[in-house]
Write an enzyme that holds these catalytic residues in place. Sequence first.
Site, PDB file in Angstrom:
ATOM      1  CG  ASP A 319     -34.248   8.043  45.208  1.00 43.31           C
ATOM      2  OD1 ASP A 319     -33.680   7.483  46.143  1.00 43.31           O
ATOM      3  OD2 ASP A 319     -34.947   9.070  45.364  1.00 43.31           O
ATOM      4  CD  GLU A 515     -31.881  11.481  50.611  1.00 40.12           C
ATOM      5  OE1 GLU A 515     -32.961  12.087  50.512  1.00 40.12           O
ATOM      6  OE2 GLU A 515     -31.242  11.089  49.615  1.00 40.12           O
TER       7      GLU A 515
HETATM    8  C1  GLC Z   1     -34.814  10.910  48.181  1.00 45.24           C
HETATM    9  C2  GLC Z   1     -34.669   9.526  48.787  1.00 45.24           C
HETATM   10  C3  GLC Z   1     -35.888   8.657  48.662  1.00 45.24           C
HETATM   11  C4  GLC Z   1     -37.145   9.503  48.648  1.00 45.24           C
HETATM   12  C5  GLC Z   1     -37.103  10.385  47.407  1.00 45.24           C
HETATM   13  C6  GLC Z   1     -38.312  11.318  47.340  1.00 45.24           C
HETATM   14  O1  GLC Z   1     -33.630  11.315  47.559  1.00 45.24           O
HETATM   15  O2  GLC Z   1     -33.537   8.768  48.383  1.00 45.24           O
HETATM   16  O3  GLC Z   1     -35.872   7.735  49.765  1.00 45.24           O
HETATM   17  O4  GLC Z   1     -38.301   8.676  48.631  1.00 45.24           O
HETATM   18  O5  GLC Z   1     -35.909  11.150  47.324  1.00 45.24           O
HETATM   19  O6  GLC Z   1     -38.250  12.276  48.351  1.00 45.24           O
END
Ligand code: GLC
Length: 651
Positions: A319, A515
């Site tokens: 991530d 988030e």
């Molecule tokens: C974010 C998320 C993830 C996402 C990634 C790219 O922090 O946790 O779900 O795909 O970053 O944006």
Amino acid sequence: MKRPVLKLSLSLLLLAGCAPTALIPASAHVTPAAVAASPALDPAMERRIAAIVAGMTLEQKVGQMTQPDVRYITPDEVRQYYIGTVLNGGGAWPEMDKRSTVADWAAWADAYAEAALATDMTVKIPLLWGTDAVHGHNNVSGATLFPHNIGLGAAHDPDLIERIGRATARQVRATGVTWAFAPTLAVGENRRWGRTYESWSSDPAQVRAYGEAMVRGLQGGLTGDADVLATAKHYLGDGGTFNGVDQGQTRATREELLGRHGAGYLGALDADVQTVMISYSSWYDTAAGRDHGKMHGNRDLIAGVLKDQLGFDGLVVSDWNGIEQVAGCAKDRCAQAVNAGIDVFMVPEDWRAFIANTVADVREGRIPEARIDDAVTRILRVKMRSGLFDRPADASPLTGRAEALNAAALAREAVRKSVVLLKNDNAALPLRAGRKVLVVGASADSLSNQTGGWSLTWQGTENVNADFATGQTLLAALRQALGADNVVYSADGSGVEVSDFDAVVAVLGETPYAEYNGDVRFPTPVQHSLQHPADLAALQAVSGKGAPVVTVLYSGRPAYANDLINLSDAFVAAFLPGTEAAGLADVLVGGAHDFTGRLSFAWPGSACSTGDGPGNLVQFPRGYGLSYAAPAPVGRLPAPATPAACEGPDT
Ligand code: GLC
């Protein structure tokens, strides 16, 4: 490329936790021999891959494993550093213009794709571009946005999910992109979690069925002009953190972790998902009393269970800066995460240093080059399986076509099916065309509140209705359904005489978040009217004033709202319906469409009850939902004073 049935039946045994003898004992590090062979690999493809890898330098290999965000790398740097993949994180648009057209997006993607093919490598390797298309292609102005997952869970319709996947893949391919960071397979447990709305359900079986359907929808046959790669995320246990703290600690036995939070991955693997994203969360094994630390460094669960035991042969992606959370690691260096089995590293800004540090880690023996070769092999395998080596992304006839962004009819159907009627006393619903209706509530005319997070921007904030360039607010949809002259709008319910109207529609809602920004941290009570007092005021301004009140609530979580429900004759949980509120008007007006939605999470009976499990006070159980065909009186609900702070550990 269907997985042999044996594999998945073994997977089910291993993960379902049905064998209390712990088919995966706490200390197990399963050897590959213990599982059926990986699904059929294409020998010719594997030979082609091996030959390319053999001809690559270490810098070229590590470049393939590196995924910068497009805001922090130019196309020419992609060429210079042999970059294998890029992403547009939430809030990145061509020329940083939110209202860029799909043609702008396609040209942007082309520039990077062409640069990747201009390296001095003997065999040119095409670029993979990843994007968060989590409820439609939510980055792009003009794209139809679907209900977020929490609402889709209430539809209980895997076929609908697959069709949404198909439509989303078309939207993504129109922009020249071929990788969607979806679906989220979280089994949501604690509604304090800011990402609850990204979870379909608290029921692992439903998440499994939906995960399979969404991957099938997104990936199709993998090589078609309307297919994209899907991402099973976030592995493992993202939805189970203690007190719903985003990126927090999931406290579970190994069997619970694999059997409950792993269920969605079985469905995704059944559908041959090609990529898996790792969770920011950590795992504390409650049976062994052992803290395993952050998932990004967990070799046993990534290399051991996912790859060796379940036979996943696609690629694993970290991530966003996820590696920095691993003990001893940083944004630009983490040998532990490489050795744990992560293949692609989402290092949005510090990608240069990451490449240099990882090359050094290999040269100095902290990472075996065989691990690098395995990662690059997987990356090339996924790119070849998706047809990228044979047909560039922009060869799709969908490329640059704005009409591919339109999925309004499907989204309207999804909205109809995803809203849940919690109360309809005195037959306040359906509304009748031609009747005079007063609409109140700031959310009635807010596409932002209607679509929630991950909508044009990362947080879904800083948008005005015009930015969406498509869709309809509920106010507009009601005006269309009832006749514009029959609808009066007052955001706060002031300046009107309620008794002049046949009915009131109060549209309340959370304001967007994504988030951790959506977390409601313990011990704060989770109660809509506490977090959004203006909504309570608007409802109080119209309730009991001579006209029945129909309340519609936009929320990214099951929201404790007994005080609001008691002020309403009818109450609809609409979750985050997306751009097509006409689907809401379809069930609110006229009776042509009945409510079919049924809760996929329990609806709380207090501000401190945060889950479905024992110890929680539940007002409406998972599976609840009224309809015109099956009405039931609700009456006055208990609404005791809410404590200033919740006590004791949340369950
Ligand atoms: C974010 C998320 C993830 C996402 C990634 C790219 O922090 O946790 O779900 O795909 O970053 O944006």
